[in-house]
Structure formats: C-alpha cells, structure tokens
Design a protein around this motif. Structure first.
Motif, short mmCIF file in Angstrom:
data_model
loop_
_atom_site.label_atom_id
_atom_site.label_comp_id
_atom_site.label_asym_id
_atom_site.label_seq_id
_atom_site.Cartn_x
_atom_site.Cartn_y
_atom_site.Cartn_z
N ARG A 195 0.81 -1.21 0.00
CA ARG A 195 0.00 0.00 0.00
C ARG A 195 0.85 1.26 0.00
N ASP A 196 1.89 1.29 0.83
CA ASP A 196 2.63 2.53 1.08
C ASP A 196 4.02 2.59 0.46
N GLY A 197 4.56 1.45 0.06
CA GLY A 197 5.95 1.43 -0.41
C GLY A 197 6.16 2.26 -1.66
N ASP A 198 6.96 3.33 -1.53
CA ASP A 198 7.22 4.21 -2.67
C ASP A 198 8.63 4.06 -3.23
N GLY A 199 9.37 3.08 -2.71
CA GLY A 199 10.68 2.79 -3.27
C GLY A 199 11.79 3.73 -2.87
N THR A 200 11.50 4.75 -2.04
CA THR A 200 12.56 5.66 -1.62
C THR A 200 13.43 4.98 -0.56
N GLY A 201 14.73 5.19 -0.66
CA GLY A 201 15.65 4.57 0.29
C GLY A 201 15.53 3.07 0.24
N SER A 202 15.26 2.48 1.39
CA SER A 202 15.13 1.02 1.47
C SER A 202 13.67 0.58 1.45
N GLN A 203 12.76 1.51 1.18
CA GLN A 203 11.34 1.16 1.18
C GLN A 203 11.00 0.22 0.04
N TYR A 204 9.99 -0.60 0.28
CA TYR A 204 9.53 -1.56 -0.71
C TYR A 204 8.90 -0.82 -1.90
N LYS A 205 9.04 -1.40 -3.09
CA LYS A 205 8.43 -0.83 -4.28
C LYS A 205 7.03 -1.41 -4.44
N GLY A 206 6.08 -0.72 -3.81
CA GLY A 206 4.71 -1.20 -3.82
C GLY A 206 3.85 -0.47 -4.84
N ILE A 207 2.56 -0.49 -4.61
CA ILE A 207 1.62 0.13 -5.54
C ILE A 207 1.87 1.63 -5.66
N THR A 208 2.19 2.29 -4.55
CA THR A 208 2.47 3.72 -4.56
C THR A 208 3.65 4.04 -5.48
N TYR A 209 4.66 3.18 -5.48
CA TYR A 209 5.84 3.39 -6.32
C TYR A 209 5.45 3.43 -7.80
N TYR A 210 4.65 2.46 -8.23
CA TYR A 210 4.26 2.39 -9.64
C TYR A 210 3.26 3.48 -10.00
N SER A 211 2.41 3.86 -9.06
CA SER A 211 1.50 4.98 -9.29
C SER A 211 2.28 6.27 -9.48
N ASN A 212 3.31 6.45 -8.67
CA ASN A 212 4.14 7.66 -8.79
C ASN A 212 4.87 7.70 -10.13
N LEU A 213 5.32 6.53 -10.61
CA LEU A 213 6.00 6.49 -11.91
C LEU A 213 5.04 6.87 -13.03
N LEU A 214 3.81 6.40 -12.96
CA LEU A 214 2.83 6.76 -13.98
C LEU A 214 2.51 8.26 -13.92
N ASP A 215 2.41 8.79 -12.71
CA ASP A 215 2.18 10.23 -12.56
C ASP A 215 3.35 11.02 -13.14
N GLN A 216 4.56 10.52 -12.88
CA GLN A 216 5.75 11.19 -13.42
C GLN A 216 5.74 11.18 -14.94
N PHE A 217 5.35 10.03 -15.49
CA PHE A 217 5.29 9.94 -16.96
C PHE A 217 4.27 10.92 -17.51
N ALA A 218 3.07 10.90 -16.91
CA ALA A 218 1.99 11.76 -17.41
C ALA A 218 2.36 13.23 -17.33
N SER A 219 2.88 13.66 -16.18
CA SER A 219 3.18 15.09 -16.00
C SER A 219 4.36 15.53 -16.85
N THR A 220 5.43 14.71 -16.89
CA THR A 220 6.62 15.09 -17.66
C THR A 220 6.32 15.13 -19.14
N PHE A 221 5.65 14.10 -19.64
CA PHE A 221 5.34 14.05 -21.07
C PHE A 221 4.38 15.17 -21.46
N ALA A 222 3.34 15.36 -20.66
CA ALA A 222 2.35 16.39 -20.98
C ALA A 222 2.96 17.79 -20.95
N GLU A 223 3.79 18.06 -19.95
CA GLU A 223 4.40 19.39 -19.84
C GLU A 223 5.31 19.67 -21.02
#
Length: 482
Positions: A290-318
């Motif tokens: 649920r919470d793992g965003d991949g920062t530091g030693s955190q697990y790469k969970g759903i939040t991590y992949y959601s953030n990557l998609l947000d990064q793709f959408a915002s960077t590409f659109a901008e």
C-alpha cells in the motif's frame, strides 16, 4: 505370596488397559483427516506388588496413567516463524501479479502500444496537416492515451484501497485469534488442574496459532511457572507478534485501526494507544504494498508504480504542451495546450490527464505549423513534437518509450522475484510441516498395526480371565469335596 484373586485382578487390569488403548487407536483412525488433530497415545505403566513386605513379589498388572497427544514444540515454533514469512511473500506475489495485469507489458493493451498508436497518428498528421481525418485521428489517439492512464491509475488506486481494507480484516482476525487462544489457555489450565484430558483443547490452540502465524510474525513461548493444586506443572503459553506480547496465558491484548493523515489505516494497541508496526506476515505485506514508494530502502509497492505513472503523465504532458503551445493551429490560433488536467488541478497526473478543452472542442486548434503565415502545408511544429517523443533526454537520459519499458521491466522483475521466493519458501514450509506430521500426524498403517496389537492383548487378557475362573472353580470344588 500373591492374593488369592490376584490373577483375576491382573487380567482385569490388562483388559481395561487394552480396551483404553483400542479406544485411543479408534479415535486416531477416526481423526486421521481432521485438520489440526495430533496423534494420541496411551501411557501405561506396570503396577507393583501390593504387599512386598509380606513376601509378595508378583506385580499387580498394568494401568493407564494418561492419554497424551504427540507433537514437537520446536518444530511448531519453526513452522510458525516460517509461515509468517510465507504469508508475506505470497501476498506480495499475488498483488504484484495483479499490478502487472493492470499496467500490462508490451501487448496491444499496454501503455507502450497506446503510445505507439499516438506516435503513428502524429506521423499521419504530419504528412497531411490540413486533413480533418488525420486531425480527428490524432485527437482520438490522444484521448486513448489519457483514458489508458486514467484507467490504470484508477485500478492501481483500487488495489491500494484493497490492501488498506485487508489491513482492517487482518487486524480483526488477529484480535479474534488472540481472544480464542486466551480462552483456550484458561480452559486447558482448569482441565489440567482437574486431572482431565486437554488433548483436543491443545490441538485447537495449535491450529489457531497456525492460522495466526500467516498474518503476522509470531513467536510462541511456553514456561512452567509453578505447580497446580493437583501437582501438575502450571504451563504458561505466551504469543508475541512483532516482538510485542499479544497473548499472555489467559490475557489477550487487542489491536485497532485508525485513519492516519493520508486517510489510510494505521494500527495501534487498544489499551495504550501505542502505534503497532508489523514486521512480518500478511499484515506487513499489505503495508508494504500500500505505502511502499521505493525511496531509500522502502519496498516498491503500488504507490511506487503509481508515482511512476504520474511522473510519466506530468513530464510528457508538460514537454508536449511547451512545444505544442508555441505552434499554430489551422485557424491561426497559438498558445494552446494539447494536454490538461481534467479537474483543473495545478499539475497533471495519470489520474486527471486529459486533452485540453480547446483541442477537444476543435481539432483545428492542434498546432502543426511553426508560424501563423506558414501556409496550410506547414508541419514544422508537428515534426518538432515527433522529435520530442524521440528525445533521449525527455526522461533524464531516456525517451518516453524507454521510460515506459523501464516501468514494465522493473515490475516484471519484482513480480518474478516474488514468485520465485514464494515458491522456495513454500517448499521450505512444506518440508517443515511434513516433519511435523511425521511426529504428530496419524498414520493409518501404524494405527492398523496398533489395532492388531491391542486387540491381541485384549483377547489374551480375556482368555486369562477364563483360565483363572477355571482355576478358582477347581479350587472351590476341591474345598467343597473336602
């Protein structure tokens, strides 16, 4: 010398002992497929002579001292510890497989495929910038990109909500198991003090701990704290999760969920209000996923992949908007963004990305030309947009396609690793459970052999009773004759 009726007494004891052994064997066979049942055995001992001081050296037969269930507590502890790790790995493996299904790979239903269609529509547009058909096709391809990102983002959010709900479910289950274990501890202590059998109660408790161990990292200890009034050991069972006591003999602590600042569940102890952080089992997996965003030693969970998609959408659109707004539409308009946030948010995310209202309303607003007077065949701005999509520095040192592939590759590697580790841990746990069952499980072959053995002993004791009856009758007849 032995009592006149000692032989009959010895035979009768043997009859009762064999009958008890047959009953226990029958019970074992009846429960051969009962989950959690531990094999029971009759403990019997020889009864010494009743009056050695009178010169009686013949024993008084046998007697049943107890019926106990067979298990290895060390193997149980090992099983519970490893089951917690299996529960964590299995949960992560299952959820990552679902995330893979949502994001897709390189098939037709993937982000890569949708983006390829968008690039193709741009190429067609560049070849005929005045065509209403190519403009409409590019608009629809852009809508497809936005809808894909919207859908994937929504599905990932739902998976995150599912993990959050599972936290509450797991806490409820842990509380229920803790209460039941504490109640069984009380019943076992009372039964032990009364000299009654506690075998079935102990099996129920072990089964509950088995179920609890997959939810959290469980540590179970048993300690002799004294003697009960009947002289039996007073054994105290304690169950800990994540290093904190959950059950202490007849006392069970309770956990509770509360909403944190992000609107998600956190856990605390009801009695103290102290936060509880799981260190293993399914419960830890739900938090990591649920919470793992991949920062530091955190697990790469759903939040991590959601953030990557947000990064793709915002960077590409901008980046796309920057180039697009500098060009000119077929109607001479300029400064128009191609992408926008559907909810008028300050920033574009995968959840809210949409085509701008201007482009949705009029495809002539799509800026293919590099100047207002560039002519209807001017496609320089569209070519610049095509080059942008192939720009190797758009995402650091990667193109948009490379960035998408890195998401898919990272997810695929993580999912495969989780499946591999789950398979290995499952085999390990199965091996431990096999060893447990070799100790406590019921073997039909063994019980059948016992059945034959105890039946023969019973029949022999019955025959001895008949022999002694004949002896006593002969003796009585001799006395009566005299």
């Amino acid at each position: 010398m032995a009592s006149t009726f000692a032989g009959l007494s010895i035979s009768t004891r043997g009859l009762f002992t064999s009958a008890a052994a047959l009953a226990v064997t029958n019970n074992n066979i009846s429960n051969a497929n009962t989950v959690g049942y531990s094999r029971q055995v009759v403990n019997q001992q020889a009864v010494g002579p009743a009056a050695v001081y009178n010169g009686n050296y013949v024993g008084s037969g046998s007697e049943v001292t107890s019926v106990t269930n067979i298990h290895n507590f060390r193997l149980d502890q090992k099983y519970w510890r490893e089951t917690g790790q299996l529960g964590e790995l299995q949960t992560k493996s299952d959820m990552l497989s679902q995330v893979e299904a949502v994001i897709g790979d390189t098939d037709d239903d993937s982000l890569s495929a949708v983006m390829e269609d968008f690039y193709a529509s741009m190429e067609d547009f560049a070849s005929d910038p005045t065509s209403s058909a190519t403009r409409a096709a590019m608009k629809e391809a852009g809508v497809a990109v936005c809808e894909y990102l919207n859908t994937v983002s929504a599905q990932l959010s739902q998976l995150k909500e599912d993990s959050n709900s599972e936290v509450q479910t797991a806490v409820d289950q842990i509380n229920a198991y803790a209460t039941q274990i504490a109640e069984l501890n009380t019943k076992i202590r009372i039964a032990t003090a009364a000299g009654s059998s506690t075998n079935e109660l102990e099996d129920q408790r072990t089964l509950l701990i088995d179920q609890l161990s997959s939810l959290a990292d469980v540590e179970v200890t048993q300690t002799v704290v004294g003697k009960l009034p009947n002289g039996a050991d007073d054994v105290q069972i304690s169950v800990s999760i994540s290093g904190e006591t959950l059950v202490s003999n007849d006392q069970a602590k309770q956990l509770e969920c509360y909403e944190n600042e992000e609107g998600m569940y956190s856990i605390r102890w009801q009695d103290t209000g102290t936060d509880f952080e799981p260190e293993g089992g399914q419960l830890k997996a739900y938090f990591d996923l649920r919470d793992g965003d991949g920062t530091g030693s955190q697990y790469k969970g759903i939040t991590y992949y959601s953030n990557l998609l947000d990064q793709f959408a915002s960077t590409f659109a901008e980046a796309f908007n920057t180039v697009h707004s500098s060009g000119y539409g077929l109607d001479g308009s300029t400064g128009v963004d191609f992408f926008a946030a559907s909810d008028s948010a300050a920033s574009i995310t995968a959840a809210n990305i949409s085509l701008s209202a201007e482009v949705l309303a009029d495809t002539d607003k799509i800026a293919a030309s590099s100047s207002a007077d560039g002519g209807t065949d001017n496609n320089e701005n569209m070519n610049a947009l095509i080059e942008l999509c192939e720009e190797s520095k758009l995402f650091g040192n990667s193109t948009a396609g490379d960035f998408i592939n890195s998401i898919v590759s990272t997810l695929g590697t993580a999912s495969e690793h989780a499946q591999t580790m789950t398979s290995k841990q499952s085999s390990f746990v199965t091996n431990i459970d096999t060893r447990r069952q070799s100790v406590s499980g019921v073997s039909i072959n063994e019980e059948t052999a016992n059945l034959t053995k105890y039946e023969a002993a019973y029949n022999a004791s019955a025959q001895m009773i008949s022999v002694w009856q004949e002896i006593y009758q002969t003796t009585i007849n001799m006395v009566n004759t005299d």
